[in-house]
Design a protein around this motif. Sequence first.
Motif, mmCIF file in Angstrom:
data_model
loop_
_atom_site.group_PDB
_atom_site.id
_atom_site.type_symbol
_atom_site.label_atom_id
_atom_site.label_comp_id
_atom_site.label_asym_id
_atom_site.label_seq_id
_atom_site.Cartn_x
_atom_site.Cartn_y
_atom_site.Cartn_z
ATOM 1 N N ALA A 81 0.859 -1.192 0.000
ATOM 2 C CA ALA A 81 0.000 0.000 0.000
ATOM 3 C C ALA A 81 0.885 1.229 0.000
ATOM 4 C CB ALA A 81 -0.925 -0.003 1.209
ATOM 5 N N LYS A 82 0.488 2.225 -0.767
ATOM 6 C CA LYS A 82 1.227 3.494 -0.816
ATOM 7 C C LYS A 82 0.259 4.629 -0.507
ATOM 8 C CE LYS A 82 4.432 4.341 -3.943
ATOM 9 N NZ LYS A 82 5.643 4.686 -3.141
ATOM 10 N N VAL A 83 0.614 5.406 0.517
ATOM 11 C CA VAL A 83 -0.156 6.588 0.888
ATOM 12 C C VAL A 83 0.635 7.822 0.457
ATOM 13 C CG1 VAL A 83 -1.130 7.929 2.789
ATOM 14 C CG2 VAL A 83 -1.246 5.430 2.842
ATOM 15 N N THR A 84 0.021 8.672 -0.322
ATOM 16 C CA THR A 84 0.644 9.914 -0.752
ATOM 17 C C THR A 84 -0.139 11.081 -0.169
ATOM 18 O OG1 THR A 84 1.339 8.870 -2.830
ATOM 19 C CG2 THR A 84 1.405 11.281 -2.730
ATOM 20 N N ILE A 85 0.538 11.924 0.580
ATOM 21 C CA ILE A 85 -0.097 13.064 1.234
ATOM 22 C C ILE A 85 0.329 14.336 0.528
ATOM 23 C CG2 ILE A 85 -0.356 14.333 3.407
ATOM 24 C CD1 ILE A 85 1.098 11.181 4.096
ATOM 25 N N ALA A 90 3.254 18.000 4.914
ATOM 26 C CA ALA A 90 2.969 16.602 4.572
ATOM 27 C C ALA A 90 3.846 15.649 5.383
ATOM 28 C CB ALA A 90 3.186 16.378 3.076
ATOM 29 N N ILE A 91 5.058 16.096 5.722
ATOM 30 C CA ILE A 91 5.953 15.255 6.532
ATOM 31 C C ILE A 91 5.339 15.005 7.901
ATOM 32 C CG2 ILE A 91 8.201 15.122 7.660
ATOM 33 C CD1 ILE A 91 9.318 16.859 5.387
ATOM 34 N N LYS A 92 4.830 16.069 8.540
ATOM 35 C CA LYS A 92 4.246 15.918 9.866
ATOM 36 C C LYS A 92 2.943 15.130 9.825
ATOM 37 C CE LYS A 92 6.415 19.996 11.891
ATOM 38 N NZ LYS A 92 6.227 21.330 12.525
ATOM 39 N N ILE A 93 2.188 15.296 8.758
ATOM 40 C CA ILE A 93 0.957 14.504 8.611
ATOM 41 C C ILE A 93 1.309 13.021 8.482
ATOM 42 C CG2 ILE A 93 -1.061 14.085 7.156
ATOM 43 C CD1 ILE A 93 -0.911 17.084 6.376
ATOM 44 N N ALA A 94 2.337 12.726 7.700
ATOM 45 C CA ALA A 94 2.786 11.327 7.558
ATOM 46 C C ALA A 94 3.199 10.763 8.906
ATOM 47 C CB ALA A 94 3.941 11.244 6.562
ATOM 48 N N ALA A 95 3.938 11.567 9.690
ATOM 49 C CA ALA A 95 4.374 11.113 11.015
ATOM 50 C C ALA A 95 3.180 10.822 11.912
ATOM 51 C CB ALA A 95 5.283 12.159 11.648
ATOM 52 N N LYS A 96 2.146 11.659 11.823
ATOM 53 C CA LYS A 96 0.960 11.462 12.660
ATOM 54 C C LYS A 96 0.207 10.203 12.253
ATOM 55 C CE LYS A 96 -2.768 14.027 14.858
ATOM 56 N NZ LYS A 96 -3.416 15.367 15.014
ATOM 57 N N ILE A 97 0.159 9.932 10.952
ATOM 58 C CA ILE A 97 -0.481 8.694 10.482
ATOM 59 C C ILE A 97 0.229 7.483 11.082
ATOM 60 C CG2 ILE A 97 -0.828 7.224 8.448
ATOM 61 C CD1 ILE A 97 -1.301 9.883 6.865
ATOM 62 N N ILE A 98 1.541 7.490 11.019
ATOM 63 C CA ILE A 98 2.316 6.369 11.556
ATOM 64 C C ILE A 98 2.113 6.259 13.064
ATOM 65 C CG2 ILE A 98 4.654 5.482 11.916
ATOM 66 C CD1 ILE A 98 5.363 6.825 9.191
ATOM 67 N N LYS A 130 -8.837 4.231 6.703
ATOM 68 C CA LYS A 130 -9.656 4.995 7.650
ATOM 69 C C LYS A 130 -8.778 5.870 8.547
ATOM 70 C CE LYS A 130 -13.238 4.517 11.200
ATOM 71 N NZ LYS A 130 -14.029 3.573 12.031
ATOM 72 N N ILE A 131 -7.639 5.299 9.008
ATOM 73 C CA ILE A 131 -6.708 6.079 9.819
ATOM 74 C C ILE A 131 -6.171 7.260 9.015
ATOM 75 C CG2 ILE A 131 -4.410 6.033 10.897
ATOM 76 C CD1 ILE A 131 -5.049 3.106 11.716
ATOM 77 N N VAL A 132 -5.767 6.996 7.774
ATOM 78 C CA VAL A 132 -5.249 8.066 6.916
ATOM 79 C C VAL A 132 -6.296 9.151 6.724
ATOM 80 C CG1 VAL A 132 -4.417 8.614 4.596
ATOM 81 C CG2 VAL A 132 -3.656 6.504 5.725
ATOM 82 N N GLN A 133 -7.506 8.726 6.443
ATOM 83 C CA GLN A 133 -8.596 9.677 6.191
ATOM 84 C C GLN A 133 -8.866 10.556 7.409
ATOM 85 O OE1 GLN A 133 -12.462 7.837 5.467
ATOM 86 N NE2 GLN A 133 -12.798 9.225 3.760
ATOM 87 N N GLU A 134 -8.885 9.918 8.599
ATOM 88 C CA GLU A 134 -9.174 10.672 9.818
ATOM 89 C C GLU A 134 -8.071 11.673 10.135
ATOM 90 O OE1 GLU A 134 -9.842 7.633 12.709
ATOM 91 O OE2 GLU A 134 -11.938 7.300 12.110
#
Length: 421
Positions: free
Chosen positions: A225-229, A246-254, A309-313
């Motif tokens: 799976a690849k998530v692009t923010i 986008a870097i901080k959003i990626a960190a929050k997703i993880i 769902k996590i990414v979306q939220e």
Amino acid sequence: MDHSTINTIKNFKVADHFIRYVQIDTQSDASSATFPSTSKQLNLSKLLVEELLAIGIKDAQLDENGYVYGTIPSNTDKNVPVICFCSHVDTSPDCSGQDVKPVIHHNYQGQDLVLPDDNSVVIRYNEHKDLAEQIGNDIITASGTTLLGADDKAGVAEIMEAARLLIANPQIKHGDIKILFTPDEEIGRGVDFVNLKHLGAQFAYTMDGEKAGTIEDETFSADAAKVTIHGVSVHPGFAKNKMQSAIKIAAKIIETLPADRLSPESTSGKQGFVHPTNVSGTVEKATIDFIVRDHLTSNLQQHEAELEKIVQEVVSQYPGCTYTFDTKEQYRNMKEILDQYPQIMEIGLEAIGRAGMKAEKRSIRGGTDGSRLSFMGLPCPNVFAGGHAFHGKMEWVSIQDMEKAVKTILHIAALWEEKSN
């Protein structure tokens, strides 16, 4: 030669093969767009062709995609299914495979193994439970600065030694036996360009497992799976209430991923997981690569839905930002195919028993070339090669276990002939 006679074979050269092969750097590279992903893998593949030709396998060849093919011709009048033995030449990108210095620890007696080039790397008896079965054996490790390469040069060495012994001992009756060495298995591309028509086998065995005596007929099913923010980039001096990194959003997703389940660190057995393997990006755009794994193929979609769902939220907390979510099939659980051909596993289990071990059928929390080969029309379980602690500096294998793997190959070959008409 009957099966009991196979077990009396001595003067194995499998350790010599192995030590020679691990000193050749064959690390694959997932970021490469070429195939094979690294040209240095061909250094070993070319050597294997030379050695196969030297022992009398006349059709040994390296094709344009880096695959090594060869045939040990049948020496029986019976109509025997054509079987193949397969291993991969590449080593994992997770740890350096350059300048491997193999070290033999003779007559192991249960001590911790302190590796000479980095004394902080210690293979501890109480942390590696399979060492308890190695008392009196000769263990090969790396020197402490690299991986060893038992995954899967142990398998390569075992197939090469079995080929040598089959050619040298025509009293071991067998049908046509195909040899296949692949590149890029560690990055999931190992059979992308394999020519199964040219190979011409009906069934196969990868020699890519772990503990002596084990054979695996079940793997994970696997997706990527690849998530692009897509964030909002603003000069940092004027970014208040405007920048959305986008870097901080990626960190929050993880950070939002469940820690007590659905991760490699918190699962075992048949439990699946979602695992981030790479993060890269800028304020404007960041990507996260995930692997999604489960033994039940039907569960993959469920795991991917939870991840999205996590990414979306998370992304919804940042107005003006968007994301894309893409999935790609990697491989599927080979048990779905192997259950249709029970004789493959029956012969594998019997061969292990005849080689003097208690056979154990296992599932893999991972995959092998055999996963994809099975779905490409070549049913292919995974037999032990004897290595342990793969992909790191504490990787080890015993010479005696590699010799047991060679005997297992010989018994498999002989059993297919024995059970044919």
